[in-house]
Scaffold this active site. Structure first.
Site, short mmCIF file in Angstrom:
data_model
loop_
_atom_site.label_atom_id
_atom_site.label_comp_id
_atom_site.label_asym_id
_atom_site.label_seq_id
_atom_site.Cartn_x
_atom_site.Cartn_y
_atom_site.Cartn_z
N HIS A 187 37.50 33.42 36.25
CA HIS A 187 38.74 34.21 36.13
C HIS A 187 39.96 33.75 36.95
O HIS A 187 40.83 33.05 36.46
CB HIS A 187 38.48 35.67 36.49
CG HIS A 187 37.54 36.38 35.61
ND1 HIS A 187 37.69 36.49 34.25
CD2 HIS A 187 36.39 37.07 35.90
CE1 HIS A 187 36.71 37.21 33.75
NE2 HIS A 187 35.90 37.57 34.72
C1 BDR Z 1 39.59 40.31 37.13
O1 BDR Z 1 38.95 41.47 37.60
C2 BDR Z 1 38.53 41.29 38.91
O2 BDR Z 1 37.30 41.94 39.16
C3 BDR Z 1 38.47 39.82 39.12
O3 BDR Z 1 38.70 39.49 40.47
C4 BDR Z 1 39.57 39.29 38.24
O4 BDR Z 1 40.81 39.28 38.91
C5 BDR Z 1 38.89 39.86 35.87
O5 BDR Z 1 39.01 40.84 34.90
#
Ligand code: BDR
Ligand code: CA
Length: 307
Positions: A232
Site C-alpha cells: 500500500h
Molecule cells: C491503508 O490503510 C492503512 O491501514 C494502511 O496503512 C494504508 O495506508 C490501506 O487501505
C-alpha cells in the site's frame, strides 16, 4: 530525489514507506495523524521507528479525530496493538509540535518545492488547506494512498465501497480530493497488485521490518490465506522514484460522505451536461489504475535490503 513531508498514521506498511522514503527522498518532516493508531501513538511510533532505523527527521503531532464524523477505533487487528506489530517496548511520549502548522509553514517558505506524501486519513491536509488556502498553489505535488475504483475487482477494504484512509475521514478526503491541489492518487486498484510474501521480507535482513510485520502476516494468512502483505503506502514513494511504473487516468474526484457508501471515492465517468454535476468545480487529478508490480517490488526490495 524530492523534498517531502510524510503525513502518516504510522502502522506497518507506513513504516515500510517511511524506511523507503528515507533512502530515496529528502525527508523534511514526518507529520502524524490518527488512523491505524491514535495520533499520540503515531508520534510514539514515528519516534521509535526512526530511532531503530536511524532515520533523522523532525516529527509533528496532527489531528486526533475526523473533521465531522464520530471517531472510529484504531486498526489493531491488522497492525497490532500499538500499530507496529506490538513487538517493541516504546519509551517515547506522544507530545510534539503542531503538524498542520508545520505543513503550512514549510510550503509557504518553499513554494513549488515541497511534495506532500499522505498515507493516512487526510485530516491534516484538509486542515492545512482550510487554514491556509494559499498553499494549494504552492505544493509541488501531493501523492496520496487512498480510495478504490473497483478495477479488476479491487474495491473497498473496510466496507464493500470504501478504502480505510478515506473511510476514516470522508469529509476531509472530499475536501482534499476535490481541491485544486496537484494530486496523484494511489488507490487499492494498484496497491492490491503489489504484494510481498513473508519470505521476501525475511530476505531483506532487516530485523526491525521483519519483527513489525509478523502480526500483519499472521493476520493476512488467517484472513486471506496468503502469507504476505500489500505494500500500500510504499507505492506513493515508488511514484516519486519512477512515475513510469504507473498507468494513470485523469479525472475530477469526489468522496461520498454519508450513508452506506460513506468513504467511497468517485471519478467522473461521463461528460454530463447537467446542473447537478458534482464534479463541475473540481480539478482533473491523476488516478493510478495500472502498475508494473514486478518493477515496483524489485526496486523496493533492493533498496531496503541489508543495513
Ligand atoms: C491503508 O490503510 C492503512 O491501514 C494502511 O496503512 C494504508 O495506508 C490501506 O487501505
Ligand atoms: Ca497508512
Amino acid at each position: 530525489m524530492r523534498n517531502i513531508i510524510l503525513d502518516t498514521d504510522i502502522g506497518v506498511d507506513d513504516a515500510f514507506a517511511l524506511a523507503y522514503a528515507a533512502r530515496t527522498q529528502r525527508l523534511l518532516g514526518i507529520t502524524t495523524v490518527f488512523g491505524n493508531v491514535t495520533v499520540e501513538q503515531a508520534v510514539k511510533n514515528a519516534r521509535l521507528f526512526c530511532q531503530k532505523m536511524q532515520i533523522d527527521a523532525p516529527i509533528f503531532r496532527g489531528c486526533s479525530r475526523p473533521l465531522a464524523q464520530a471517531p472510529t477505533s484504531p486498526a489493531a487487528l491488522v497492525h497490532g496493538s500499538d500499530g507496529l506489530g506490538g513487538v517493541f517496548a516504546n519509551p517515547f511520549n506522544g507530545e510534539a509540535d503542531n503538524a498542520v502548522d508545520f505543513i503550512i509553514r514549510s510550503v509557504n517558505a518553499h513554494p513549488g518545492e515541497i511534495t506532500l506524501v499522505a498515507i493516512g486519513p487526510l485530516t491534516n491536509i484538509a486542515s492545512a488547506i482550510n487554514q491556509a488556502p494559499e498553499i494549494i498553489a504552492r505544493v509541488k505535488e501531493i501523492v496520496i494512498m487512498g480510495g478504490a475504483f473497483g478495477t479488476q475487482g479491487h474495491a473497498g477494504n473496510v466496507t464493500p465501497f470504501s478504502e480505510f484512509n478515506i473511510w476514516k475521514d470522508p469529509h476531509a478526503a472530499d475536501q482534499v480530493l476535490s481541491s485544486a491541489l496537484p494530486i496523484v492518487l494511489m488507490p487499492l486498484d494498484v496497491t492490491h497488485q503489489v504484494l510481498i510474501g513473508g519470505e521476501a521480507i525475511r530476505a531483506l535482513q532487516q530485523p526491525v521490518l521483519e519483527a513489525i510485520s509478523r502480526s500483519y502476516l499472521d493476520y493476512s494468512l488467517k484472513k486471506e490465506r496468503f502469507e504476505g502483505m500489500a505494500l500500500h503506502d510504499t507505492l506513493t514513494i515508488s511514484w516519486l522514484v519512477n512515475p513510469a511504473w504507473f498507468g494513470c487516468v485523469r479525472s475530477p474526484l469526489r468522496v461520498i460522505t454519508e450513508g452506506i457508501a460513506s468513504g467511497q471515492t468517485q471519478r467522473q465517468l461521463t461528460n454530463l451536461a447537467s446542473r447537478h454535476n458534482a464534479f463541475a468545480d473540481c480539478t482533473e487529478q491523476r488516478i493510478c489504475l495500472e502498475v508494473d508490480a514486478e518493477a515496483v517490488k524489485h526496486h523496493f526490495l533492493t533498496t531496503l535490503r541489508g543495513a
